[in-house]
Design a protein around this motif. Structure first.
Motif, PDB file in Angstrom:
ATOM      1  N   GLN A   1       0.848  -1.189   0.000  1.00 59.33           N
ATOM      2  CA  GLN A   1       0.000   0.000   0.000  1.00 59.33           C
ATOM      3  C   GLN A   1       0.888   1.245   0.000  1.00 59.33           C
ATOM      4  O   GLN A   1       1.851   1.319   0.770  1.00 59.33           O
ATOM      5  CB  GLN A   1      -0.895   0.008   1.233  1.00 59.33           C
TER       6      GLN A   1
ATOM      7  N   ARG B   1      -1.632  -7.734   3.502  1.00 60.51           N
ATOM      8  CA  ARG B   1      -2.257  -6.750   2.608  1.00 60.51           C
ATOM      9  C   ARG B   1      -1.331  -5.606   2.245  1.00 60.51           C
ATOM     10  O   ARG B   1      -1.764  -4.620   1.653  1.00 60.51           O
ATOM     11  CB  ARG B   1      -3.531  -6.204   3.264  1.00 60.51           C
TER      12      ARG B   1
ATOM     13  N   GLY C   1       0.146  -3.656   4.362  1.00 64.76           N
ATOM     14  CA  GLY C   1       0.032  -2.578   5.333  1.00 64.76           C
ATOM     15  C   GLY C   1       0.951  -2.809   6.519  1.00 64.76           C
ATOM     16  O   GLY C   1       1.690  -3.792   6.581  1.00 64.76           O
TER      17      GLY C   1
END
Length: 294
Positions: free
Chosen positions: A199, A211, A213
């Protein structure tokens, strides 16, 4: 002076003058609101020592000793601030004593136990290299778990053998890092992390979740618990145990207390002294080795 205005001014004071983190500030405010909740019809300037004593007594029924002491400390700080601002003339907390807190010495891992935990990591698994780097960094630099989750690639100064750490109150310090720990981190960073979808806002964070993160504190605890169980270690181990082990092993191998204090980011060396756990065997060996009348 009403509660809303007083708390807002206190929040600003904690942020700008004491440079505390948002998390710490929120904890202070939450504890002070407990006093407000107990005496909803009294303005903060109308609270007397009688109300503080009642508040302290009720907290003794609901909270552990350490929590009682923390709450009272926050209340005392709030009223010291009100004295400085000349909103009140008498501090209602002055004669209120905090409960005595016993010294809890946390478990310490031996180097063999740390090696067993590292050996329990399957490096071929999806997050094996990441998890090894996490544990090696916790132990290799004595970081708090909150500091570890915030470590960024731009904080790594491996050419100088240091990392930059942002500690409590957003205070920065430089911590030396051993070549072995650097090697483990570089393997994760250069061979694993580069293949992950990240991200954008976490592009500089070193340790990432599935993810892309930032890892949370809870996730770090979960990772530690997993490998401690796999290693068959029965002690009560948390990420903080590696920090404690880092400091204890340095002290046992001859590092001076002041250097350890700087590396841990303790404001007071008293905190570092309490933090240390040295067994009687080590103390006896030092007497035998260094005392002139051994």
């Amino acid at each position: 002076m009403q509660w809303k205005e007083a708390l807002e001014q206190y929040r600003i004071y904690l942020k700008l003058e004491r440079n505390l983190s948002e998390n710490t500030i929120s904890n202070y405010i939450r504890d002070i609101r407990k006093l407000k909740t107990m005496f909803p019809d009294l303005a903060p300037t109308k609270i007397t020592s009688k109300q503080v004593r009642e508040f302290n007594y009720e907290n003794g029924k609901k909270y552990a000793v350490r929590s009682q002491a923390r709450i009272l400390s926050g209340i005392k700080s709030f009223y010291e601030f009100m004295i400085e601002e000349e909103w009140i003339e008498i501090n209602p907390t002055t004669l209120i004593s905090a409960p005595k807190i016993g010294t809890n010495i946390p478990d310490t891992l031996s180097t063999k136990e740390i090696d067993k935990i590292i050996a329990a990591i399957d490096l071929s698994a999806a997050h094996g290299e990441r998890n090894r780097a996490i544990i090696e960094l916790l132990y290799g630099c004595g970081l708090r778990v909150s500091e570890l989750t915030e470590i960024k690639i731009s904080d790594l100064f491996f050419d100088e053998d240091f990392i930059r750490v942002v500690g409590k109150g957003n205070k920065q310090r430089l911590v030396p890092i051993a070549s072995y720990t650097q090697k483990v981190i570089n393997i994760y960073k250069d061979q694993v992390r580069v293949h992950q979808k990240i991200q954008p806002k976490f592009s500089d964070h070193l340790f990432l979740n599935n993810r892309g993160g930032k890892l949370t504190r809870v996730m770090i605890f979960t990772i530690i618990k997993k490998y401690v169980e796999l290693a068959g270690i029965k002690k009560n181990i948390s990420p903080h145990t590696f920090r404690h082990s880092f400091a204890t092993h340095l002290l046992e191998n001859g590092a001076d207390l002041r250097s350890i204090q700087l590396m841990l980011g303790h404001e007071s060396i008293t905190t570092t002294e309490i933090y240390m756990h040295i067994d009687k065997k080590f103390l006896r060996e030092n007497i035998e080795k260094f005392h002139p009348r051994k």
